[in-house]
Design a protein around this motif. Structure first.
Motif, PDB file in Angstrom:
ATOM      1  N   MET A 183       5.064   8.969   1.911  1.00  0.00           N
ATOM      2  CA  MET A 183       4.244   7.796   1.658  1.00  0.00           C
ATOM      3  C   MET A 183       4.413   6.834   2.831  1.00  0.00           C
ATOM      4  O   MET A 183       5.537   6.568   3.255  1.00  0.00           O
ATOM      5  CB  MET A 183       4.666   7.104   0.361  1.00  0.00           C
ATOM      6  CG  MET A 183       3.850   5.875   0.045  1.00  0.00           C
ATOM      7  SD  MET A 183       4.291   5.111  -1.537  1.00  0.00           S
ATOM      8  CE  MET A 183       5.869   4.400  -1.134  1.00  0.00           C
ATOM      9  N   THR A 184       3.314   6.349   3.369  1.00  0.00           N
ATOM     10  CA  THR A 184       3.334   5.381   4.462  1.00  0.00           C
ATOM     11  C   THR A 184       2.895   4.025   3.920  1.00  0.00           C
ATOM     12  O   THR A 184       1.944   3.948   3.150  1.00  0.00           O
ATOM     13  CB  THR A 184       2.378   5.813   5.590  1.00  0.00           C
ATOM     14  OG1 THR A 184       2.767   7.118   6.043  1.00  0.00           O
ATOM     15  CG2 THR A 184       2.431   4.861   6.758  1.00  0.00           C
ATOM     16  N   TYR A 185       3.595   2.960   4.330  1.00  0.00           N
ATOM     17  CA  TYR A 185       3.231   1.606   3.906  1.00  0.00           C
ATOM     18  C   TYR A 185       3.675   0.617   4.975  1.00  0.00           C
ATOM     19  O   TYR A 185       4.419   0.958   5.890  1.00  0.00           O
ATOM     20  CB  TYR A 185       3.851   1.275   2.540  1.00  0.00           C
ATOM     21  CG  TYR A 185       5.365   1.252   2.534  1.00  0.00           C
ATOM     22  CD1 TYR A 185       6.060   0.053   2.618  1.00  0.00           C
ATOM     23  CD2 TYR A 185       6.092   2.425   2.422  1.00  0.00           C
ATOM     24  CE1 TYR A 185       7.441   0.032   2.604  1.00  0.00           C
ATOM     25  CE2 TYR A 185       7.478   2.412   2.403  1.00  0.00           C
ATOM     26  CZ  TYR A 185       8.142   1.211   2.493  1.00  0.00           C
ATOM     27  OH  TYR A 185       9.506   1.204   2.485  1.00  0.00           O
ATOM     28  N   SER A 226       6.013  -4.074   9.819  1.00  0.00           N
ATOM     29  CA  SER A 226       6.432  -2.782  10.357  1.00  0.00           C
ATOM     30  C   SER A 226       5.892  -1.658   9.488  1.00  0.00           C
ATOM     31  O   SER A 226       5.950  -1.739   8.259  1.00  0.00           O
ATOM     32  CB  SER A 226       7.956  -2.668  10.402  1.00  0.00           C
ATOM     33  OG  SER A 226       8.513  -3.631  11.252  1.00  0.00           O
ATOM     34  N   GLU A 227       5.376  -0.617  10.137  1.00  0.00           N
ATOM     35  CA  GLU A 227       4.939   0.555   9.389  1.00  0.00           C
ATOM     36  C   GLU A 227       6.155   1.375   8.998  1.00  0.00           C
ATOM     37  O   GLU A 227       7.044   1.603   9.794  1.00  0.00           O
ATOM     38  CB  GLU A 227       3.994   1.396  10.234  1.00  0.00           C
ATOM     39  CG  GLU A 227       3.398   2.558   9.468  1.00  0.00           C
ATOM     40  CD  GLU A 227       2.360   3.315  10.261  1.00  0.00           C
ATOM     41  OE1 GLU A 227       2.662   4.463  10.617  1.00  0.00           O
ATOM     42  OE2 GLU A 227       1.286   2.756  10.524  1.00  0.00           O
ATOM     43  N   ARG A 228       6.164   1.812   7.735  1.00  0.00           N
ATOM     44  CA  ARG A 228       7.303   2.583   7.235  1.00  0.00           C
ATOM     45  C   ARG A 228       6.811   3.870   6.599  1.00  0.00           C
ATOM     46  O   ARG A 228       5.731   3.908   6.013  1.00  0.00           O
ATOM     47  CB  ARG A 228       8.099   1.771   6.219  1.00  0.00           C
ATOM     48  CG  ARG A 228       8.685   0.541   6.876  1.00  0.00           C
ATOM     49  CD  ARG A 228       9.217  -0.433   5.876  1.00  0.00           C
ATOM     50  NE  ARG A 228       9.595  -1.652   6.561  1.00  0.00           N
ATOM     51  CZ  ARG A 228      10.770  -2.218   6.492  1.00  0.00           C
ATOM     52  NH1 ARG A 228      11.706  -1.673   5.758  1.00  0.00           N
ATOM     53  NH2 ARG A 228      11.029  -3.323   7.144  1.00  0.00           N
ATOM     54  N   GLN A 281       8.808   2.049  11.961  1.00  0.00           N
ATOM     55  CA  GLN A 281       8.178   2.021  13.286  1.00  0.00           C
ATOM     56  C   GLN A 281       8.158   0.589  13.800  1.00  0.00           C
ATOM     57  O   GLN A 281       7.485  -0.267  13.252  1.00  0.00           O
ATOM     58  CB  GLN A 281       6.751   2.568  13.207  1.00  0.00           C
ATOM     59  CG  GLN A 281       6.020   2.586  14.530  1.00  0.00           C
ATOM     60  CD  GLN A 281       6.641   3.574  15.516  1.00  0.00           C
ATOM     61  OE1 GLN A 281       6.942   4.691  15.148  1.00  0.00           O
ATOM     62  NE2 GLN A 281       6.822   3.153  16.733  1.00  0.00           N
ATOM     63  N   ARG A 282       8.911   0.330  14.836  1.00  0.00           N
ATOM     64  CA  ARG A 282       8.877  -0.948  15.550  1.00  0.00           C
ATOM     65  C   ARG A 282       8.608  -0.588  17.004  1.00  0.00           C
ATOM     66  O   ARG A 282       7.691   0.143  17.275  1.00  0.00           O
ATOM     67  CB  ARG A 282      10.192  -1.699  15.358  1.00  0.00           C
ATOM     68  CG  ARG A 282      10.384  -2.151  13.915  1.00  0.00           C
ATOM     69  CD  ARG A 282      11.524  -3.111  13.759  1.00  0.00           C
ATOM     70  NE  ARG A 282      11.656  -3.505  12.377  1.00  0.00           N
ATOM     71  CZ  ARG A 282      12.789  -3.671  11.756  1.00  0.00           C
ATOM     72  NH1 ARG A 282      13.922  -3.499  12.410  1.00  0.00           N
ATOM     73  NH2 ARG A 282      12.828  -4.025  10.502  1.00  0.00           N
ATOM     74  N   LYS A 283       9.409  -1.095  17.912  1.00  0.00           N
ATOM     75  CA  LYS A 283       9.274  -0.650  19.305  1.00  0.00           C
ATOM     76  C   LYS A 283       9.727   0.796  19.419  1.00  0.00           C
ATOM     77  O   LYS A 283       9.203   1.565  20.192  1.00  0.00           O
ATOM     78  CB  LYS A 283      10.092  -1.548  20.235  1.00  0.00           C
ATOM     79  CG  LYS A 283       9.526  -2.931  20.372  1.00  0.00           C
ATOM     80  CD  LYS A 283      10.327  -3.750  21.342  1.00  0.00           C
ATOM     81  CE  LYS A 283       9.720  -5.134  21.470  1.00  0.00           C
ATOM     82  NZ  LYS A 283      10.449  -5.960  22.412  1.00  0.00           N
ATOM     83  N   HIS A 284      10.725   1.159  18.634  1.00  0.00           N
ATOM     84  CA  HIS A 284      11.244   2.525  18.560  1.00  0.00           C
ATOM     85  C   HIS A 284      11.283   2.917  17.089  1.00  0.00           C
ATOM     86  O   HIS A 284      11.448   2.080  16.214  1.00  0.00           O
ATOM     87  CB  HIS A 284      12.655   2.621  19.148  1.00  0.00           C
ATOM     88  CG  HIS A 284      12.753   2.129  20.551  1.00  0.00           C
ATOM     89  ND1 HIS A 284      12.301   2.871  21.623  1.00  0.00           N
ATOM     90  CD2 HIS A 284      13.193   0.973  21.067  1.00  0.00           C
ATOM     91  CE1 HIS A 284      12.488   2.194  22.740  1.00  0.00           C
ATOM     92  NE2 HIS A 284      13.040   1.017  22.429  1.00  0.00           N
TER      93      HIS A 284
END
Length: 58
Positions: free
Chosen positions: A12-14, A19-21, A49-52
């Protein structure tokens, strides 16, 4: 015929706090010769997901 087994993974993406998780749950299931079903090898992973991309195993 031997017992049967396979793996299942659900994702599941949210978005949270900008920040995308991605959270994933996976496990193995096995069906015995007598028809009994059991589960094992549970895993929970969280990717942020941030810069890394950061990975956390729960």
């Amino acid at each position: 015929m031997d017992s049967e087994s396979d793996y299942v993974r659900v994702s599941m993406t949210y978005v949270n706090d900008g920040s995308e998780r991605l959270i994933q749950k996976s496990f193995k299931f096995t069906k015995s010769l007598s028809g009994e079903i059991s589960t094992s090898n549970f895993s929970y992973d969280l990717y942020i997901q941030r810069k890394h991309t950061l990975k956390y195993t729960l």
